[in-house]
Design a protein around this motif. Sequence first.
Motif, short mmCIF file in Angstrom:
data_model
loop_
_atom_site.label_atom_id
_atom_site.label_comp_id
_atom_site.label_asym_id
_atom_site.label_seq_id
_atom_site.Cartn_x
_atom_site.Cartn_y
_atom_site.Cartn_z
N SER A 66 0.83 -1.20 0.00
CA SER A 66 0.00 0.00 0.00
C SER A 66 0.87 1.26 0.00
O SER A 66 0.59 2.21 -0.73
CB SER A 66 -0.92 -0.01 1.22
OG SER A 66 -1.64 1.19 1.32
N SER A 91 0.96 3.91 -3.33
CA SER A 91 0.34 5.23 -3.18
C SER A 91 1.02 6.34 -3.99
O SER A 91 0.35 7.03 -4.76
CB SER A 91 0.30 5.61 -1.69
OG SER A 91 -0.27 6.88 -1.53
N ARG A 93 -7.68 -1.97 -9.07
CA ARG A 93 -8.01 -1.86 -7.64
C ARG A 93 -8.63 -3.16 -7.13
O ARG A 93 -8.32 -3.62 -6.03
CB ARG A 93 -8.96 -0.68 -7.46
CG ARG A 93 -9.36 -0.41 -6.01
CD ARG A 93 -10.41 0.70 -5.95
NE ARG A 93 -10.93 0.85 -4.60
CZ ARG A 93 -10.63 1.86 -3.80
NH1 ARG A 93 -9.81 2.81 -4.20
NH2 ARG A 93 -11.15 1.93 -2.59
N TRP A 106 -7.17 -5.58 -4.22
CA TRP A 106 -7.99 -5.93 -3.04
C TRP A 106 -7.97 -7.44 -2.81
O TRP A 106 -7.85 -7.90 -1.67
CB TRP A 106 -9.42 -5.45 -3.25
CG TRP A 106 -10.26 -5.50 -2.00
CD1 TRP A 106 -10.49 -4.49 -1.12
CD2 TRP A 106 -10.99 -6.64 -1.51
NE1 TRP A 106 -11.30 -4.92 -0.09
CE2 TRP A 106 -11.63 -6.25 -0.31
CE3 TRP A 106 -11.15 -7.95 -1.94
CZ2 TRP A 106 -12.42 -7.11 0.44
CZ3 TRP A 106 -11.93 -8.82 -1.20
CH2 TRP A 106 -12.57 -8.41 -0.03
N PHE A 121 -4.53 -8.35 -1.36
CA PHE A 121 -4.39 -7.87 0.02
C PHE A 121 -5.23 -8.72 0.98
O PHE A 121 -4.81 -9.03 2.10
CB PHE A 121 -4.83 -6.41 0.12
CG PHE A 121 -3.85 -5.41 -0.45
CD1 PHE A 121 -2.82 -5.82 -1.29
CD2 PHE A 121 -3.95 -4.07 -0.15
CE1 PHE A 121 -1.92 -4.91 -1.83
CE2 PHE A 121 -3.06 -3.15 -0.67
CZ PHE A 121 -2.04 -3.58 -1.52
N THR A 174 -8.62 -4.33 4.91
CA THR A 174 -8.22 -4.37 3.50
C THR A 174 -8.75 -3.15 2.75
O THR A 174 -8.04 -2.53 1.95
CB THR A 174 -8.73 -5.65 2.83
OG1 THR A 174 -8.22 -6.79 3.53
CG2 THR A 174 -8.28 -5.73 1.38
N LEU A 213 -6.60 -0.14 3.56
CA LEU A 213 -5.31 -0.16 2.87
C LEU A 213 -5.46 0.15 1.38
O LEU A 213 -4.62 0.83 0.78
CB LEU A 213 -4.64 -1.53 3.05
CG LEU A 213 -4.04 -1.82 4.43
CD1 LEU A 213 -3.47 -3.24 4.47
CD2 LEU A 213 -2.95 -0.82 4.76
N ILE A 214 -6.53 -0.35 0.77
CA ILE A 214 -6.77 -0.08 -0.65
C ILE A 214 -7.02 1.41 -0.87
O ILE A 214 -6.56 2.00 -1.86
CB ILE A 214 -7.95 -0.92 -1.17
CG1 ILE A 214 -7.53 -2.39 -1.31
CG2 ILE A 214 -8.45 -0.39 -2.51
CD1 ILE A 214 -6.46 -2.63 -2.37
N LYS A 248 -5.77 3.80 0.83
CA LYS A 248 -4.46 4.48 0.92
C LYS A 248 -3.61 4.20 -0.32
O LYS A 248 -2.87 5.07 -0.77
CB LYS A 248 -3.72 4.00 2.17
CG LYS A 248 -4.32 4.49 3.47
CD LYS A 248 -3.52 4.00 4.67
CE LYS A 248 -4.13 4.50 5.98
NZ LYS A 248 -3.37 4.02 7.16
N ALA A 249 -3.71 2.99 -0.86
CA ALA A 249 -2.91 2.63 -2.02
C ALA A 249 -3.40 3.31 -3.29
O ALA A 249 -2.61 3.58 -4.21
CB ALA A 249 -2.92 1.11 -2.20
#
Length: 383
Positions: free
Chosen positions: A232, A236, A262, A266, A269, A280, A283-284, A286-287
Amino acid sequence: MRSLKVPTMKDRAWQCIIKYAIEPAHEAIFHERSYGFRPGRSAHDVQKYLFDNLRSKSNGKDKIILEMDVEKCFDRINHNHLMSQIIAPKSAKLGLWKCLKVGVNPEFPEQGTPQGGVCSPVLANIALHGIEAIHKSVRYADDMVFIFKKGDNQAQVFDEITEFLRVRGLNIKSAKTRFVSATDGFNFLGWQFRVQKNGKFRCTPSEDNYLAFRKKVKAIVNNSNYGALVKSQKLSPIIRGWRNYHRYCKMDGSRFRLWFTRRRAWSVFNKQSKLNRYQTDALIDKAFPAVPYSENKHVMVKGDASPFNGNLVYWSKRQSLHYDGATAKALKKQDHTCGHCGLKFVDGEDIHLHHLDGNHDNWKLKNLFAIHQSCHQYVHMSK
């Protein structure tokens, strides 16, 4: 293969001094349609210029485009002609001449600028200065596009360009040079420009740019050495940078919105046993940071304006356009001046947000000051 000349730290410092010495003088005479490697200008200005000249109001669907690249521009620039164009004291010219002669290509001892050198982009702009005046065009470093209306003598313009480059020891790269209708589309600076049959102008990320970006993302997502958190963090800046570069393109649709990318991230992750679906999701988010896009809404730099012309108010306001969110609001509240020293922000200076109460979780506007990076460091050093 292109030879890369890597200067020593001492030579790099000297080249940097020379760059700062000759750049302001040449910025005063550079053509307004030159945008590559110049302070205060960017590829987005090129994008906006092409929009203004190819949209329906400009009858873009009837225009012909000459997409052109200069062959080995940095390696083949004629030294004698280049030195005759440089505005600098004799002592500076002598040092620059020695710099050009160090580590030259044995096959072309009288040609080329240091590839990878600090002052090379400025020297390339000096050598190519004036090619924009031959015909309606826009240039970004050694890449350029010429725009033709019906009735323009394309062969004559092409011959003038060829002669202009020949005097400077340069040639047109035939593999990347072609005449194409605006309705057929062309690639430039990582974008694909196309005028639809109904006259509407469209700009999207080019196929090569998208595939190269997806390859970077895929390499990180599928890397088994990284956990979801590290992935992540690495994704980013790459995704934010790609979205920022294309923020003035047409970015709707699942492909450019990265819906499938995306979704794939996911799935990878979520396989990590320590994460539940809500972690999850976080974090996605943020990524894949969201970046607003507004098609063809970039504000072009005014004419031949330069940060060296002394108009600090204009450049300070323009600098603030590079920021959004809390930083943009703070800049507007402070009338585009530093909250600590009161001076204007000039082009190239980093702007930091300072929290007055020291609480970095307090993002209320009255608690935020936009200040210079150096002022921010001084504030925290004095505590």
